[in-house]
Enzyme design. Sequence first.
Site, PDB file in Angstrom:
ATOM      1  N   HIS A   9      -4.053   1.725   9.957  1.00 51.97           N
ATOM      2  CA  HIS A   9      -5.007   2.475  11.025  1.00 51.97           C
ATOM      3  C   HIS A   9      -6.513   3.431  10.059  1.00 51.97           C
ATOM      4  O   HIS A   9      -7.044   4.290  10.376  1.00 51.97           O
ATOM      5  CB  HIS A   9      -4.516   4.283  11.422  1.00 51.97           C
ATOM      6  CG  HIS A   9      -3.538   5.158   9.827  1.00 51.97           C
ATOM      7  ND1 HIS A   9      -3.524   6.161  10.811  1.00 51.97           N
ATOM      8  CD2 HIS A   9      -4.089   5.213   8.914  1.00 51.97           C
ATOM      9  CE1 HIS A   9      -3.502   6.893   9.775  1.00 51.97           C
ATOM     10  NE2 HIS A   9      -3.718   6.406   8.382  1.00 51.97           N
TER      11      HIS A   9
ATOM     12  N   ASP B  27       0.742  -1.542  -4.566  1.00 48.57           N
ATOM     13  CA  ASP B  27      -0.465  -0.993  -4.274  1.00 48.57           C
ATOM     14  C   ASP B  27      -1.171  -1.026  -5.855  1.00 48.57           C
ATOM     15  O   ASP B  27      -0.813  -1.851  -6.561  1.00 48.57           O
ATOM     16  CB  ASP B  27      -0.406   0.633  -4.653  1.00 48.57           C
ATOM     17  CG  ASP B  27      -1.259   1.440  -3.255  1.00 48.57           C
ATOM     18  OD1 ASP B  27      -2.816   1.301  -3.653  1.00 48.57           O
ATOM     19  OD2 ASP B  27      -0.623   2.491  -2.537  1.00 48.57           O
TER      20      ASP B  27
ATOM     21  N   ASP C 184      -3.144  -6.270  -3.909  1.00 49.50           N
ATOM     22  CA  ASP C 184      -4.759  -5.692  -2.977  1.00 49.50           C
ATOM     23  C   ASP C 184      -4.363  -6.394  -1.555  1.00 49.50           C
ATOM     24  O   ASP C 184      -4.509  -7.869  -1.463  1.00 49.50           O
ATOM     25  CB  ASP C 184      -6.290  -6.375  -3.612  1.00 49.50           C
ATOM     26  CG  ASP C 184      -6.969  -5.629  -2.642  1.00 49.50           C
ATOM     27  OD1 ASP C 184      -6.676  -5.750  -1.248  1.00 49.50           O
ATOM     28  OD2 ASP C 184      -8.016  -6.086  -2.789  1.00 49.50           O
ATOM     29  N   PHE C 185      -3.758  -5.576  -1.169  1.00 45.10           N
ATOM     30  CA  PHE C 185      -3.521  -6.332   0.683  1.00 45.10           C
ATOM     31  C   PHE C 185      -4.720  -6.949   1.027  1.00 45.10           C
ATOM     32  O   PHE C 185      -4.828  -7.605   2.251  1.00 45.10           O
ATOM     33  CB  PHE C 185      -2.851  -5.719   1.464  1.00 45.10           C
ATOM     34  CG  PHE C 185      -3.811  -3.487   1.718  1.00 45.10           C
ATOM     35  CD1 PHE C 185      -5.082  -3.823   2.239  1.00 45.10           C
ATOM     36  CD2 PHE C 185      -3.097  -2.990   1.178  1.00 45.10           C
ATOM     37  CE1 PHE C 185      -5.662  -2.779   2.442  1.00 45.10           C
ATOM     38  CE2 PHE C 185      -4.215  -1.402   1.325  1.00 45.10           C
ATOM     39  CZ  PHE C 185      -5.441  -1.701   1.416  1.00 45.10           C
TER      40      PHE C 185
ATOM     41  N   GLY D  42       0.636  -1.032  -0.004  1.00 47.09           N
ATOM     42  CA  GLY D  42      -0.252   0.178   0.031  1.00 47.09           C
ATOM     43  C   GLY D  42       0.410   1.325  -0.193  1.00 47.09           C
ATOM     44  O   GLY D  42       0.184   2.155   0.454  1.00 47.09           O
ATOM     45  N   GLY D  43       1.990   0.868  -0.709  1.00 43.35           N
ATOM     46  CA  GLY D  43       3.091   2.106  -0.499  1.00 43.35           C
ATOM     47  C   GLY D  43       2.737   3.356  -1.249  1.00 43.35           C
ATOM     48  O   GLY D  43       3.479   4.207  -2.213  1.00 43.35           O
TER      49      GLY D  43
END
Length: 414
Positions: free
Chosen positions: A331, A289, A311-312, A259-260
């Site tokens: 978060h 990402d 997709d994480f 997700g960088g």
Amino acid sequence: MSTHSITADQADISIGSTPCDIDNVPTLLKSISSFRGRDDLGTNRDDRLNLLEQARQLVHALETPRELMLKHIGAETASFFSIALGVDVGLFKALVLHQGRPKKVKEIAGIIGFDVDGMSRILRHLAAMGHIENTGPDEYAPNNFSKALTIPVIADGYLFYRETCIPSMLHLHSWLKTKAYQTRTTVIDNPFTFGQRTSMTMFEFIAIEPHRMEHFNYHMGGYRLGRPSWFEPSVYPAQERLLVPDSSNSDAAVLVDIGGNKGHDLERLLSYFPSVAKSENKGKFILQDTAPVLAEAPSDLNSLIEKQPHDFFTPQPVQGAKAYYLHHILHDWPDAKCEVIVNQIRRSMKKGYSRLLINEHVIPPVGANWEATHLDLYMMVQFGSRERTEECGMRIVGIWNPGNGFEAVIECEI
């Protein structure tokens, strides 16, 4: 529930006009005076922040509850929306014209096509709050803060919060009433979806309006401005724990940035440690990402960075990397979704070798910093998520927390 229905001893009315902590003023003044003569506060970040916190405590100690109440409900909200309006209409760009020389209200209003009386009242309040300089009758000039409001990474944060975040906080009380004041949330049932009347997540919502996504991206740039990067020695010993060459497996992934976004963290890491590129066993640095995000990554990314759509929430394609890195990912999601993300990484880790690096605010049980606590509340209303305490579901090897509102690095292994 009404607070008026709670039976409790009421404070004496005089407390409302009494300084909040007058007895502590001499101690604070003495501590603040110890900084007298210091000429390095512009470069010594920790000492500057320490002095700033003591100055805040001094102001709070001297203010009365009445003054604080009026500042909270009136002065600060009027400042926020006036600044956002000023960014919209080009007010701060008008102020810096002609080398920032003082200008009369009529001239400023004429430059941006604004009503003179309304402009006068806005400028008067912004000056009263210290955001611009009042240089004479109906005359104003920019200061360093208002000059910064001509820079998108500072200015667009006001627009992003006004359109996307403030409505969520505004509807927090109404949403809580429908939930009997229980804060359990999901990604599609939270104050954001309630206030915006949508079933989309915040990221889906801003993606359909290009200007909102632009405001968000600039705001993220402003958020990172001047903050230490996670790999700097003052935060985490990346040189020793991550970047030692591995001659036994020179083709292995050293770091997978999950997700960088557009690769800013990896780019800064490799720029900070230029010796990595010269190493014979440099390894791979993988940026993951979604495909649309990666398509917007700069064309001149460091040649060591390998882009990989991912997709994480799905299985991690890179097996046995030295480190998997999550920066401000967890978060954004409630606990159940975080468990999915972490478990996908866990299954790809090599025991005794791989580690997970979580770069987030860690909120301590005592003495929390306002940068972390305000973000925690906005995570609750925007995503139904939270800033993390010192738990992640794996064995925690160590927590490197620089304090002063900066993000910590939590190192975990299976």
